[in-house]
Design a protein around this motif. Structure first.
Motif, PDB file in Angstrom:
ATOM      1  N   GLN A   1      76.712 -34.405  -1.161  1.00  0.00           N
ATOM      2  CA  GLN A   1      76.465 -35.121  -2.413  1.00  0.00           C
ATOM      3  C   GLN A   1      76.353 -36.628  -2.164  1.00  0.00           C
ATOM      4  O   GLN A   1      77.091 -37.197  -1.357  1.00  0.00           O
TER       5      GLN A   1
ATOM      6  N   PRO B   1      75.372 -37.415  -9.473  1.00  0.00           N
ATOM      7  CA  PRO B   1      75.415 -37.065  -8.051  1.00  0.00           C
ATOM      8  C   PRO B   1      74.307 -36.078  -7.705  1.00  0.00           C
ATOM      9  O   PRO B   1      73.978 -35.200  -8.502  1.00  0.00           O
TER      10      PRO B   1
ATOM     11  N   LEU C   1      82.449 -34.213   3.465  1.00  0.00           N
ATOM     12  CA  LEU C   1      83.726 -33.515   3.344  1.00  0.00           C
ATOM     13  C   LEU C   1      84.453 -33.574   4.684  1.00  0.00           C
ATOM     14  O   LEU C   1      83.874 -33.303   5.732  1.00  0.00           O
TER      15      LEU C   1
ATOM     16  N   THR D   1      88.903 -22.425  -3.217  1.00  0.00           N
ATOM     17  CA  THR D   1      87.539 -22.774  -3.614  1.00  0.00           C
ATOM     18  C   THR D   1      86.695 -21.514  -3.777  1.00  0.00           C
ATOM     19  O   THR D   1      85.939 -21.384  -4.751  1.00  0.00           O
TER      20      THR D   1
ATOM     21  N   ARG E   1      87.394 -19.813  -6.959  1.00  0.00           N
ATOM     22  CA  ARG E   1      86.751 -20.483  -8.105  1.00  0.00           C
ATOM     23  C   ARG E   1      85.277 -20.113  -8.208  1.00  0.00           C
ATOM     24  O   ARG E   1      84.748 -19.939  -9.311  1.00  0.00           O
TER      25      ARG E   1
ATOM     26  N   PRO F   1      80.689 -33.712  -7.273  1.00  0.00           N
ATOM     27  CA  PRO F   1      81.265 -32.382  -7.156  1.00  0.00           C
ATOM     28  C   PRO F   1      81.358 -31.947  -5.696  1.00  0.00           C
ATOM     29  O   PRO F   1      80.664 -32.486  -4.842  1.00  0.00           O
ATOM     30  N   VAL F   2      82.252 -31.009  -5.429  1.00  0.00           N
ATOM     31  CA  VAL F   2      82.321 -30.423  -4.092  1.00  0.00           C
ATOM     32  C   VAL F   2      81.199 -29.401  -3.977  1.00  0.00           C
ATOM     33  O   VAL F   2      81.077 -28.516  -4.824  1.00  0.00           O
TER      34      VAL F   2
ATOM     35  N   ASP G   1      81.559 -25.491 -12.099  1.00  0.00           N
ATOM     36  CA  ASP G   1      82.178 -26.344 -13.119  1.00  0.00           C
ATOM     37  C   ASP G   1      81.907 -27.793 -12.737  1.00  0.00           C
ATOM     38  O   ASP G   1      81.138 -28.044 -11.803  1.00  0.00           O
TER      39      ASP G   1
ATOM     40  N   THR H   1      83.357 -29.893 -11.095  1.00  0.00           N
ATOM     41  CA  THR H   1      83.725 -30.376  -9.764  1.00  0.00           C
ATOM     42  C   THR H   1      83.268 -29.440  -8.653  1.00  0.00           C
ATOM     43  O   THR H   1      83.627 -29.646  -7.499  1.00  0.00           O
ATOM     44  N   LEU H   2      82.506 -28.411  -8.991  1.00  0.00           N
ATOM     45  CA  LEU H   2      82.122 -27.437  -7.966  1.00  0.00           C
ATOM     46  C   LEU H   2      80.691 -26.963  -8.203  1.00  0.00           C
ATOM     47  O   LEU H   2      80.346 -26.493  -9.288  1.00  0.00           O
ATOM     48  N   LYS H   3      79.876 -27.094  -7.167  1.00  0.00           N
ATOM     49  CA  LYS H   3      78.470 -26.692  -7.272  1.00  0.00           C
ATOM     50  C   LYS H   3      78.147 -25.717  -6.153  1.00  0.00           C
ATOM     51  O   LYS H   3      78.488 -25.962  -4.998  1.00  0.00           O
TER      52      LYS H   3
END
Lengths: 153, 208
Positions: A70, A97, A132, A141, A144, B26-27, B91, B93-95
């Protein structure tokens, strides 16, 4: 046998071969004056473009910059002289972003070129590149992502 | 994992006082969709992506030819490979990025980049041309990337059964071989969920 004077504006020596001689010197009274003459535009320039844009670099840039990495604009970054390509990248980052792959696709720039230019803009403080520290996916993660995918229909 | 900006290596954070706070990035996570030409990679990506698939071009350099011996296919230097990809916002923060990548030839230069940090891969198979996916299966096995073989049932029909495809590919017992329809979002979602199950297993094994 007399040879034609190659610098004679009235009777060009080899018409067709050196066309700039045919029009004669533009602003001189004689002699070979290439001033003001444009070199012919090569139709194959496109193949050189990526390397021209990156000033000859072909290494693909920082290996830490991935396709999904990003990129965001640094707010209030000092103004800097930008090439059309880097200016377009900065403009794309203004809204939200964006990933390196999206920049590459939207600007139709090769991925390797995009990575090099994004690295340049990071170095000059125009862009934040969110590399990262740990790119090994962790279970939380992944959970999620699983929940997110399950929620779509 | 919640996004924590301090966990990222951010360079060039000089800010003018009073300037608006930077937007949080986002991460990104990614899943690779690999397979031979015309097996439905782009259809798969497009079915699940929230944007129309985008195309990016990567150049195959001369060094890469040395690293990757393409075998029967002869690759010239400077070959451009197109990659389609899509995005799914999980969401704020997450892609999730889904990269479709050519698989009939081993473009290892690109796969090394792609596999780095990837959750896993879906190898799309057309039962009429099973061998098209061998290089992808080979690569992911060696890279240790969790992957799932997904047989694309174009018209709800398969020339071979799941068991026959598993036998032909000779993949390990723990590699799932499933059938799915690349045209339908729910089908692609379920296929990706199988990939994520594999990814989760591996991540838990790595942690303990």
């Amino acid at each position: 046998m007399t040879y034609p004077d190659p610098d004679d504006p009235v009777a060009p020596a080899r018409p067709g071969v050196r066309p700039f001689l045919q029009s004669g010197p533009q602003h001189s009274t004689g002699g070979y004056t290439p001033t003001g003459e444009q070199p012919p535009v090569e139709s194959s320039t496109n193949t050189l473009r990526p390397f021209v844009i990156t000033s000859g670099r072909t290494d693909g840039g920082d290996p830490d910059i991935g396709m999904e990495t990003q990129v965001t604009l640094v707010p209030g970054a000092p103004p800097s002289r930008l090439s059309p390509e880097t200016r377009a990248i900065v403009a794309l980052c203004e809204e939200s972003p964006i990933s390196v792959a999206e920049i590459s696709a939207r600007l139709r720039l090769h991925l390797g070129v995009t990575r090099i230019l994004v690295g340049d803009l990071r170095a000059t403080g125009q862009l934040d590149v969110h590399v990262l520290d740990n790119d090994t996916p962790d279970p939380d993660t992944i959970m999620r992502v699983i929940r997110g995918l399950r929620s779509i229909s | 994992m919640d996004f924590d900006p301090s966990a990222n290596r951010v360079v060039g954070t000089a800010r003018i006082p009073g300037a608006p706070a930077p937007k949080k990035a986002p991460v990104p996570v990614k899943i690779i969709v690999a397979g031979g030409f015309g097996v439905g990679k782009t259809t798969t990506v497009g079915a699940i992506s929230e944007i129309s698939p985008l195309t990016t071009e990567a150049e195959m350099t001369s060094e890469s030819v040395g690293i990757d011996n393409p075998g029967q296919a002869t690759m010239k230097t400077g070959t451009t490979v197109a990659m389609d990809f899509g995005v799914l916002t999980i969401d704020q923060t997450l892609k999730l990025y889904i990269f479709g990548t050519p698989g009939q030839t081993r473009f290892a230069f690109m796969w090394d980049d792609l596999v780095k940090g990837a959750l896993g891969a879906l190898v799309v198979v057309d039962t009429n041309r099973i061998d098209d996916c061998y290089p992808a299966v080979d690569y992911f096995e060696r890279a240790g990337l969790p992957f799932v073989v997904g047989i694309n049932t174009f018209n709800g029909q398969m020339s071979y059964s799941v068991e026959e495809v598993r036998w032909a590919l000779a993949v390990r017992e723990d590699v799932p071989v499933i059938s799915f329809d690349a045209r339908f979002r729910a089908s692609v979602r379920d296929a990706l969920l199988v990939v994520l199950d594999q990814a989760l297993d591996k991540a838990i094994r790595m942690k303990s």
